[in-house]
Design a protein around this motif. Structure first.
Motif, PDB file in Angstrom:
ATOM      1  N   ARG A  83      40.054  41.941  42.851  1.00 56.37           N
ATOM      2  CA  ARG A  83      40.418  41.147  44.032  1.00 56.37           C
ATOM      3  C   ARG A  83      41.859  41.511  44.562  1.00 56.37           C
ATOM      4  O   ARG A  83      42.249  41.390  45.768  1.00 56.37           O
ATOM      5  N   ALA A  92      42.361  34.699  34.908  1.00 55.26           N
ATOM      6  CA  ALA A  92      41.128  34.460  34.354  1.00 55.26           C
ATOM      7  C   ALA A  92      41.052  33.416  33.451  1.00 55.26           C
ATOM      8  O   ALA A  92      40.053  33.004  33.692  1.00 55.26           O
ATOM      9  N   GLU A  94      40.807  29.628  44.415  1.00 54.88           N
ATOM     10  CA  GLU A  94      41.043  30.763  43.323  1.00 54.88           C
ATOM     11  C   GLU A  94      41.559  32.185  44.350  1.00 54.88           C
ATOM     12  O   GLU A  94      42.464  32.674  43.939  1.00 54.88           O
ATOM     13  N   SER A 114      37.714  41.297  37.555  1.00 60.44           N
ATOM     14  CA  SER A 114      37.610  40.726  38.810  1.00 60.44           C
ATOM     15  C   SER A 114      38.720  40.422  39.506  1.00 60.44           C
ATOM     16  O   SER A 114      39.064  40.447  40.779  1.00 60.44           O
ATOM     17  N   PHE A 115      39.823  39.774  38.759  1.00 63.38           N
ATOM     18  CA  PHE A 115      41.026  39.679  39.423  1.00 63.38           C
ATOM     19  C   PHE A 115      41.798  41.059  39.770  1.00 63.38           C
ATOM     20  O   PHE A 115      42.377  41.048  40.921  1.00 63.38           O
ATOM     21  N   TRP A 164      33.931  32.946  45.618  1.00 60.62           N
ATOM     22  CA  TRP A 164      35.301  32.593  45.445  1.00 60.62           C
ATOM     23  C   TRP A 164      35.618  31.419  46.278  1.00 60.62           C
ATOM     24  O   TRP A 164      35.521  31.312  47.511  1.00 60.62           O
ATOM     25  N   MET A 182      30.330  41.014  39.697  1.00 59.48           N
ATOM     26  CA  MET A 182      31.057  39.798  40.123  1.00 59.48           C
ATOM     27  C   MET A 182      30.467  38.474  40.160  1.00 59.48           C
ATOM     28  O   MET A 182      29.333  38.526  40.314  1.00 59.48           O
ATOM     29  N   SER A 183      31.078  37.447  39.825  1.00 64.04           N
ATOM     30  CA  SER A 183      30.459  36.298  39.661  1.00 64.04           C
ATOM     31  C   SER A 183      30.639  35.426  41.089  1.00 64.04           C
ATOM     32  O   SER A 183      31.056  36.201  41.944  1.00 64.04           O
ATOM     33  N   ARG A 222      36.911  33.394  35.202  1.00 64.13           N
ATOM     34  CA  ARG A 222      36.484  34.854  35.585  1.00 64.13           C
ATOM     35  C   ARG A 222      37.239  35.728  34.707  1.00 64.13           C
ATOM     36  O   ARG A 222      38.206  35.503  34.057  1.00 64.13           O
ATOM     37  N   THR A 223      36.655  37.055  35.073  1.00 63.66           N
ATOM     38  CA  THR A 223      37.217  38.170  33.830  1.00 63.66           C
ATOM     39  C   THR A 223      38.425  38.742  34.739  1.00 63.66           C
ATOM     40  O   THR A 223      38.745  38.563  36.035  1.00 63.66           O
TER      41      THR A 223
END
Ligand SMILES: [Zn+2]
Ligand SMILES: [Zn+2]
Length: 225
Positions: free
Chosen positions: A53, A40, A9, A49-50, A5, A1-2, A45-46
């Motif tokens: 979320r 994304a 986002e 990752s969404f 947020w 995970m980057s 982001r990838t």
């Protein structure tokens, strides 16, 4: 995970979730993957990752006792601040009143997950304003401790919890023998875990004062206030 947020986002994710949820309710076809891929691209982001979320958003809906999107199984590893932010965004976008249960409940879950918890001091004089459901200054450790102590059985009638919640926990409710609205403390000496029937009876039953006395006799940790 980057990294962290941003609110923007998170808001975009919650908006997309609410749109999908409404499409689902109305039988409108949608492809989740397309929606993740669009988000994304927009935010760098990838898709994964969404997607993750979105599962956190399902978890927030589950804590609010509401429906989530099929196929987006609630994922509970979300910090309580982010979860609370998601709850605020849902209320804002849906134009509903904020119920403000999520931060407290996620803290309860994480304390329970620690496996053991020393007796919490609680809050001797919680503010009475939000006492009906979850007062914002209640101690999540008290609820976590009481639920762990009860280990899935009603402390009044001894029955097993009537069902398992969506995150796999036995469902019991925490009741304050001297009600918070009447100035009761939020402490383990004033709180019990009850099945919903006993909980209703404790509030509305003809014999509620007898029932309350029986709790003081049965559980030595309790202290009359
Ligand atoms: Zn019961
Ligand atoms: Zn109650």
């Amino acid at each position: 995970m980057s990294a962290h947020w941003t609110r923007e986002e998170l808001k975009a994710a919650v908006e997309a979730y609410i749109q999908m949820r409404s499409n689902q309710a109305n039988g409108i076809h949608f492809v989740k993957k397309h929606i993740y891929s669009e988000l994304a691209n927009r935010f760098g982001r990838t898709e994964k990752s969404f997607e993750f979320r979105m599962q956190n958003i399902s978890y927030v809906y589950s804590l609010m006792g509401r429906e989530w999107i099929y196929g987006l199984k609630p994922a509970k590893n979300v910090g309580s601040k982010i979860a609370a932010e998601i709850e605020r965004l849902i209320a804002e976008i849906e134009r509903q009143n904020l119920s403000n249960v999520v931060e407290f409940e996620t803290q309860v879950v994480s304390y329970k997950a620690e496996g053991s918890l020393s007796k919490p001091g609680g809050v001797k004089e919680p503010r009475k304003t939000h006492s009906q459901v979850t007062s914002s200054d209640r101690d999540p450790k008290v609820k976590a401790w009481i639920l762990m102590e009860a280990s899935g059985k009603c402390e009044c009638c001894g029955s097993e919890a009537p069902f398992t919640t969506s995150d796999g926990e036995p469902f019991l409710e925490v009741h304050h023998l001297r009600h918070l609205a009447d100035g009761g403390s939020d402490t383990i000496t004033n709180a019990v875990a009850l099945c919903p029937n006993c909980h209703r009876e404790m509030h509305y039953g003809m014999n509620k004062s007898e029932l309350k006395k029986s709790m003081y006799r049965k559980l030595s940790r309790l202290e009359q206030e």
